[in-house]
Structure formats: C-alpha cells, structure tokens
Write a protein that holds these residues in place. Structure first.
Motif, PDB file in Angstrom:
ATOM      1  N   GLY A 279       0.836  -1.210   0.000  1.00 50.07           N
ATOM      2  CA  GLY A 279       0.000   0.000   0.000  1.00 50.07           C
ATOM      3  C   GLY A 279       0.856   1.239   0.000  1.00 50.07           C
ATOM      4  N   GLU A 280       2.068   1.119   0.524  1.00 52.43           N
ATOM      5  CA  GLU A 280       3.076   2.189   0.418  1.00 52.43           C
ATOM      6  C   GLU A 280       4.425   1.487   0.341  1.00 52.43           C
ATOM      7  N   ALA A 281       5.307   2.028  -0.511  1.00 51.34           N
ATOM      8  CA  ALA A 281       6.576   1.349  -0.770  1.00 51.34           C
ATOM      9  C   ALA A 281       7.519   1.413   0.430  1.00 51.34           C
TER      10      ALA A 281
ATOM     11  N   ASP B 283      -2.664  20.802  -5.961  1.00 51.50           N
ATOM     12  CA  ASP B 283      -2.909  19.484  -5.384  1.00 51.50           C
ATOM     13  C   ASP B 283      -1.561  18.803  -5.116  1.00 51.50           C
ATOM     14  N   GLU B 284      -1.618  17.798  -4.247  1.00 53.03           N
ATOM     15  CA  GLU B 284      -0.391  17.160  -3.730  1.00 53.03           C
ATOM     16  C   GLU B 284       0.445  16.457  -4.798  1.00 53.03           C
ATOM     17  N   VAL B 285       1.753  16.753  -4.764  1.00 52.62           N
ATOM     18  CA  VAL B 285       2.694  15.970  -5.564  1.00 52.62           C
ATOM     19  C   VAL B 285       3.552  15.113  -4.637  1.00 52.62           C
ATOM     20  N   GLU B 286       4.019  15.729  -3.570  1.00 53.23           N
ATOM     21  CA  GLU B 286       4.961  15.023  -2.689  1.00 53.23           C
ATOM     22  C   GLU B 286       4.611  15.309  -1.245  1.00 53.23           C
TER      23      GLU B 286
ATOM     24  N   VAL C 225       7.082  10.653  -2.904  1.00 51.35           N
ATOM     25  CA  VAL C 225       6.452  11.231  -4.095  1.00 51.35           C
ATOM     26  C   VAL C 225       6.094  10.123  -5.077  1.00 51.35           C
ATOM     27  N   GLY C 226       4.913  10.232  -5.659  1.00 49.66           N
ATOM     28  CA  GLY C 226       4.509   9.294  -6.700  1.00 49.66           C
ATOM     29  C   GLY C 226       5.189   9.704  -8.000  1.00 49.66           C
ATOM     30  N   MET C 227       5.885   8.738  -8.629  1.00 45.09           N
ATOM     31  CA  MET C 227       6.625   9.091  -9.849  1.00 45.09           C
ATOM     32  C   MET C 227       5.681   9.519 -10.971  1.00 45.09           C
TER      33      MET C 227
END
Ligand code: GAP
Length: 459
Positions: free
Chosen positions: A165-167, A279-282, A323-325
């Motif tokens: 669910g999260e790395a 909106d959220e990036v990181e 952060v999502g790539m």
C-alpha cells in the motif's frame, strides 16, 4: 489536461493500460518516450537523494511482504477511503473528493460519522458521475490494500498477501539489516523507488490518481526529538530539487495537513498547480518512532539503535519524503507544455530542462534523398550517441516538420547536416546547424562545439 493526455499518447509518452481490451481503470503504461522521461526523473532523484548526500543508502526491497507487516503498519485497520454507492447504477464515489468538488472541506482522515454528517447536509448537491441521479448509500470506509493469493494454494484465498500500500514499509523492514551491514551513524537515510498499489475508489486525472504507481521515498533516521531542524532542511531540499529541474516556482506551494494520517506527527505537501487547482505531488512527513515501534512490537525483534560512542539505546524517529513518480511525471509535463507563435505558425512544445528531456538531441540530414548527406549525418549521429545515448535520428518529412515534431517531444537541440557540412562552402566544412527548441534560433558550429553545448546543458 486533454491536450497533455492526447500529446502523451500521440508522441509515445503514456498509453492507457490494456487499451486493446478496453483498458483497465487506473492503470497506464509509459511508452518509449515516457520511459525515458521517467528514467531521467528517477535518475535525477536518485542522484540528489543518494549520491549527493552523505550517509544515505539505496535499497530495492521485495514487493510482497509478510501479511503481519500491514497489521503492524496500521494499514489493514486504518488505510481506507470513504465510499458511497449510487443506488440506481451502483457506481461508486469517493465521498470526501465529491464534497471537495462542490467546495466543502472534507478528507479521508475524517471519521465515518463526521463524514456522513457532512454528506447528509450536501448529498442533494452531488450527482452520480455515471447516471446523474442523486441517490447514494451512506459513506463507509473502504480499505485500499490490494490482495493477492501469493503462496496460497487453497481455493478460498484465506490468507491474502497484500501488494504494498506504500513502498516505504520495505525500508523499515530492512532497517536492522542496513544498520548491521553498513554500520551507519545516526542521522542516516535510506532511499528507494518502489511500486505501490491502492484500490482507489475513483482513479482520476490521468496519472494523478492511479491504482498502480511508483513511489520514490527517503526515510531519514534521526535521534528522538531532533526533528525540527532536520525537517525544515528536508523540506527545503525537496522544494529546491523541483526548481533545479525547471519547474516554475509560482506553480508550487506548501500545504500543511491539519488532519494527520495515523502515523504522522506533522505533514506537509508540495503542491503543484494542476489544471483543477493546487494538489499534492509530494508528502514530507514526521513519522516519529511510530513505524519502528510497531514493527518491534509485532515482530518481537529489537529494533533499538545503539549509539556506537555513548552506548545509548533508542528507537530512531523517521522523517519521510514520498512522491509518486507518475504524479511527478505529470507535473513536469504540464509545467513544460507551451504554445507559441514561431515564424508565423502556432506551435506546441515541451520546454523540458535538458536534464530530463527524453531525447536530448535529434540528428537529421537536410535531404533524405542525398546519400552523401545521409552518410555524413549517420556518422555524426553514431559519434554523438557514444557521448549522449538519448538522441534521435529523424529524416522523415521536411526539416520544418522534423523541428515541430521534436518540439512536441521536448528535444532541446536539433542538429542538421547540409552541403556546407560536406564542404560546399570550404570555410564551413564539418560544421553543422544547431537549432534551439525554445527560441527556434539556429547557429553554425563545429561538431566539437555542438557536443560541448549538449554535455554542458546536461551537467
Ligand atoms: N509513505 C507515505 C505515503 O505513502 P501518501 O501521501 O499516501 O504517503 C505519497 O503517498 C505520495 O504517493 C503522494 O504524495 C503521491 O505523490 C503518491 N500517490 C499516492 N497515492 C497515489 C495514487 N493513487 N496514484 C498516484 N500517486 C499516488
């Protein structure tokens, strides 16, 4: 956004996943140009977070984990979004997001009761995105973990092994191995880029909210209560990293969370100005000793750190950046997207920093049907490729069309070989035309100077 989605597909950056079968919601593929941009972003991230830092270690942990990990982390119990179902067509909505869309402040961290109270006040304003009816069930918490039957050979799927669910959990699980094998002194950090999966109720906005994505995480292990200064430094570093790769500062801003997820003591987001608003990036999170304490409790393994000089024992606190790539990729594409008027024609270009541009330079013969020009251009191409591998060859259409095509990909430099390169004008022999993407300006340079221009721009 439509322009970006269309350009991304047309120019080989991003394709809808399983498209020939009608697609699969929330899944995208990175095409030949997309994977180059993605790899450049990952490389720049790794460089800043591993190589340019002292006492930071890279990691690549296995995706599947013992199911107890997700109990310890709190994900099986508390990792959920509020879902409501349309009573007419059974489409599902994410209630906090739908409330947000009509200007009502709500988020996934609210309790079910709090959210339903708000939903009840505003449900008459929320229409089903599929059938348009305004008749929803109450909101209920829906767990986002994705299950698999890895290693389970029963037909019931009794013991699901979750996809991450999260790395970052992989980093906590290997914390002890890293301490034992690398003998780091606190503060030290671990960086990892790894896959995460979430059963998002309503994946949307292209790469922004997907069900499969990659997270680039750093976890800084610090002494308890020494979080304030380090937290500010991390925030600043991450902000500056975006600027160093060309994101315009006016398109970024900080947002502090007023409601915190179960593991965080303080949390800030770097937000990007997406077409629907900031909106959220990181995320930058102060996770205190939550993670290691939980894993120590659930695994029974001592995760205390022993200071090699003083012998002091403690559970380190953790400061995280995550952060999502895909989100990052989308922010860089949106930020680079430009339309202007060049030579009396409207054109579209991607003003990527050369460091992240998927193609650094394109080599072309002026005319495709002149073997001597093509031979020389091939020589230039092969020679440059040894120094700068991310280059393209293009001899399709006229030179103007080639430039426009490269502009749309974001190629910062185009190199054209013409009869002067071959010596038609003796003093210009072995020189080429170097054309600059953003201005369309052209210069006549020797190949050595061209190489230097390109390598300087990448340094
Ligand atoms: N380990 C902390 C963590 O996972 P998060 O705020 O849930 O925190 C971190 O996720 C980042 O991962 C987000 O800032 C975002 O960039 C990315 N992310 C989260 N969910 C995503 C999704 N469904 N699709 C794409 N990216 C996502």
């Amino acid at each position: 956004m439509e322009k970006i989605v269309s350009l991304a597909k047309r120019r080989g950056f991003v394709f809808p996943g399983s498209e020939i079968y009608g697609g699969l919601a929330g899944i995208y593929d990175f095409g030949p140009r997309g994977v180059e941009l993605l790899n450049n972003l990952k490389k720049a991230w790794w460089d800043a977070n591993v190589y340019q830092k002292e006492n930071f270690f890279g990691l690549d942990s296995g995706m599947f984990k013992n199911p107890r990990v997700w109990e310890a982390s709190g994900h099986t119990a508390g990792f959920s979004d509020p879902l409501a179902e349309c009573r007419n067509c059974h489409a599902r909505i994410r209630v906090d997001k739908e409330l947000g869309n009509i200007g009502v402040a709500a988020d996934e961290k609210m309790s079910e009761e709090e959210l339903n109270a708000l939903f009840d006040v505003h449900r008459a304003e929320i229409a089903c995105p599929v059938c348009g009816k305004k008749d929803f069930t109450a909101a209920r918490s829906f767990n986002l973990l994705v299950k698999s039957n890895l290693g389970d050979f029963t037909s019931e799927g009794a013991e699901p092994v979750y996809l991450p669910g999260e790395a970052c959990q992989g980093i906590y699980l290997d914390y002890k191995n890293i301490v034992d094998s690398m003998s780091p002194k606190i503060p030290f950090g671990v960086a990892q880029i790894g896959k995460a999966f979430r059963n998002e109720i309503s994946p949307r906005n292209f790469l922004f909210r997907t069900r499969e994505f990659e997270q680039a995480d750093t976890q800084l292990f610090i002494k308890p209560n020494e979080n304030k200064e380090a937290f500010e430094k991390i925030k600043q570093d991450r902000w500056n990293w975006y600027l160093s790769l060309g994101i315009r500062e006016e398109n970024l801003h900080w947002k502090q969370h007023d409601r915190l997820v179960f593991y965080a003591k303080d949390a800030w987001d770097i937000e990007y100005k997406f077409p629907w608003g900031f909106d959220e990036v990181e995320g930058v999170h102060d996770r205190t000793d939550y993670d290691l304490t939980q894993h120590m409790k659930f695994s029974g393994v001592d995760l205390n750190y022993t200071d090699p000089e003083t012998g002091e024992k403690y559970i380190p606190w953790i400061l995280e950046t995550s952060v999502g790539m895909g989100r990052m990729f989308l922010a860089f594409m949106l930020d680079a997207y430009r339309e202007d008027d060049l030579g009396g024609e409207t054109r579209t270009y991607l003003a990527f920093s050369p460091k992240i541009a998927p193609v650094k330079a394109c080599v072309s013969p002026l005319l495709k049907n002149k073997p001597e020009l093509v031979a020389k251009a091939r020589e230039v191409y092969q020679d440059l490729k040894k120094v700068v591998p991310q280059i393209a060859w293009d001899d399709n259409g006229n030179i103007g069309k080639r430039y426009r095509r490269q502009d749309e990909i974001g190629t910062p430099f185009c190199i054209t070989i013409d009869f002067d390169t071959l010596g038609e004008t003796p003093e210009l022999k072995d020189t080429v035309t170097l054309r600059h993407r953003d201005t369309g300006e052209q210069e006549r340079l020797s190949m050595n100077d061209v190489k230097k221009r390109i390598t300087d721009a990448l340094a």
